[in-house]
Design a protein around this motif. Structure first.
Motif, PDB file in Angstrom:
ATOM      1  N   ASN A  80      -0.264  -3.020  10.258  1.00 32.92           N
ATOM      2  CA  ASN A  80      -0.015  -1.899   9.363  1.00 32.92           C
ATOM      3  C   ASN A  80      -0.288  -2.256   7.909  1.00 32.92           C
ATOM      4  OD1 ASN A  80       0.973   0.546  10.804  1.00 32.92           O
ATOM      5  ND2 ASN A  80       2.476  -0.894  11.622  1.00 32.92           N
ATOM      6  N   TYR A  81      -0.140  -3.525   7.590  1.00 32.99           N
ATOM      7  CA  TYR A  81      -0.401  -4.029   6.246  1.00 32.99           C
ATOM      8  C   TYR A  81      -1.246  -5.299   6.389  1.00 32.99           C
ATOM      9  CZ  TYR A  81       3.407  -0.917   4.884  1.00 32.99           C
ATOM     10  OH  TYR A  81       4.195   0.186   4.684  1.00 32.99           O
ATOM     11  N   LYS A 116      -4.916   3.086   5.864  1.00 37.14           N
ATOM     12  CA  LYS A 116      -4.111   1.891   5.618  1.00 37.14           C
ATOM     13  C   LYS A 116      -4.782   0.955   4.625  1.00 37.14           C
ATOM     14  CE  LYS A 116      -1.854   2.191  10.143  1.00 37.14           C
ATOM     15  NZ  LYS A 116      -1.534   1.509  11.405  1.00 37.14           N
ATOM     16  N   ARG A 151       0.840  -1.202   0.000  1.00 36.22           N
ATOM     17  CA  ARG A 151       0.000   0.000   0.000  1.00 36.22           C
ATOM     18  C   ARG A 151       0.867   1.241   0.000  1.00 36.22           C
ATOM     19  NH1 ARG A 151       0.054   2.589   4.846  1.00 36.22           N
ATOM     20  NH2 ARG A 151       0.569   1.409   6.734  1.00 36.22           N
ATOM     21  N   ASP A 152       0.237   2.371  -0.348  1.00 37.11           N
ATOM     22  CA  ASP A 152       0.943   3.638  -0.193  1.00 37.11           C
ATOM     23  C   ASP A 152       0.678   4.174   1.209  1.00 37.11           C
ATOM     24  OD1 ASP A 152      -1.649   4.622  -0.191  1.00 37.11           O
ATOM     25  OD2 ASP A 152      -1.499   5.559  -2.176  1.00 37.11           O
ATOM     26  N   ASP A 153       1.171   5.343   1.503  1.00 39.36           N
ATOM     27  CA  ASP A 153       1.013   5.919   2.844  1.00 39.36           C
ATOM     28  C   ASP A 153      -0.322   6.648   2.920  1.00 39.36           C
ATOM     29  OD1 ASP A 153       1.408   6.794   5.390  1.00 39.36           O
ATOM     30  OD2 ASP A 153       2.859   8.359   4.868  1.00 39.36           O
ATOM     31  N   ASN A 154      -1.366   5.970   3.404  1.00 38.16           N
ATOM     32  CA  ASN A 154      -2.681   6.591   3.537  1.00 38.16           C
ATOM     33  C   ASN A 154      -3.224   6.342   4.940  1.00 38.16           C
ATOM     34  OD1 ASN A 154      -4.943   4.237   3.315  1.00 38.16           O
ATOM     35  ND2 ASN A 154      -3.219   3.728   1.990  1.00 38.16           N
TER      36      ASN A 154
END
Length: 234
Positions: free
Chosen positions: A179-180, A126, A120-123
């Motif tokens: 986090n992921y 998450k 993922r990108d930084d959002n």
């Protein structure tokens, strides 16, 4: 009456055989071998999205474009199929499918060795990439190293005792937990991941020689056989 009983028996038998497998499995094949991955039912949005893309052949020909030994191998960027971008040295990792998948975090699903997780990108939410994923190679940790992680990158979040033992004996990447989204795990031939993670790469962690993949959704019969083999058919 006997004929009715026979008919009922046949129908019940047919229904039993028609019962779907409890888990869905996919196969990822490369020149370095292949792995079979069980997709978790606890993360239905990620599971179904991966199956949808795999059935369409979306992943076929995409690359494992970022590899870090003792950490993970990442792939699924559609840009990696583009001949203008899949040459050595070209930056990859920004391709997408135009949507994200909401995070599906469970404490029981964690980044042990062999875990399949969504990039993922930084959002703030998450939310996961709609297509990019990684497979954990990881490393084994000592109690001291885990305690240091808890105080540092985990910001005081404790690691459950059972998971702690797995991180010590099998390995993984505990600092990524919660986090992921983890949505599957390798059930056969984890050595493919080790081989890919060990290839020569450039300063951007991209393999110097392309590592394309083919992803296959296994049939119901194959999934049932794997459920039985793994003791998950009960």
């Amino acid at each position: 009456m006997k004929r009715l009983f026979t008919l009922a028996f046949i129908l019940l038998t047919a229904a039993a055989f028609a019962k779907p497998p409890k888990n869905q499995y996919v196969k990822i094949s490369t020149a370095y071998g292949e792995v079979i991955i069980r997709l978790y039912n606890e993360t239905p949005q990620h599971r179904d999205n991966f199956i949808k893309l795999a059935k369409k052949g979306f992943y076929n020909g995409t690359l494992f474009h970022r590899v870090i030994q003792n950490f993970m191998i990442r792939g699924g960027d559609p840009d990696s199929r583009d001949t203008s971008k899949n040459k050595a040295g070209a930056e990859l990792g920004n391709g997408d499918v135009g949507y994200t998948v909401p995070s599906e975090f469970y404490e029981s699903l964690f980044h042990k060795r062999g875990a399949l997780a969504a990039a993922r990108d930084d959002n703030p939410a998450k939310a996961s990439s709609g297509c990019q994923f990684y497979i954990v190679e990881g490393k084994r940790f000592t109690d001291e190293e885990l305690d240091k992680l808890i105080k540092g990158r985990l910001k005081g979040r404790e690691i459950p005792a059972a998971q702690r033992e797995i991180y010590k004996s099998v390995g993984g990447t505990p600092h990524l937990d919660q986090n992921y989204t983890v949505y599957g795990e390798v059930v056969t031939s984890i050595d493919m991941v080790d081989r890919i993670a060990a290839v020569k790469k450039d300063e951007h962690d991209r393999p110097l020689e392309n590592v394309p993949m083919t992803v296959t959704v296994l049939s119901k019969g194959e999934c049932k056989d794997l459920d039985k083999l793994l003791g998950l058919d009960k």
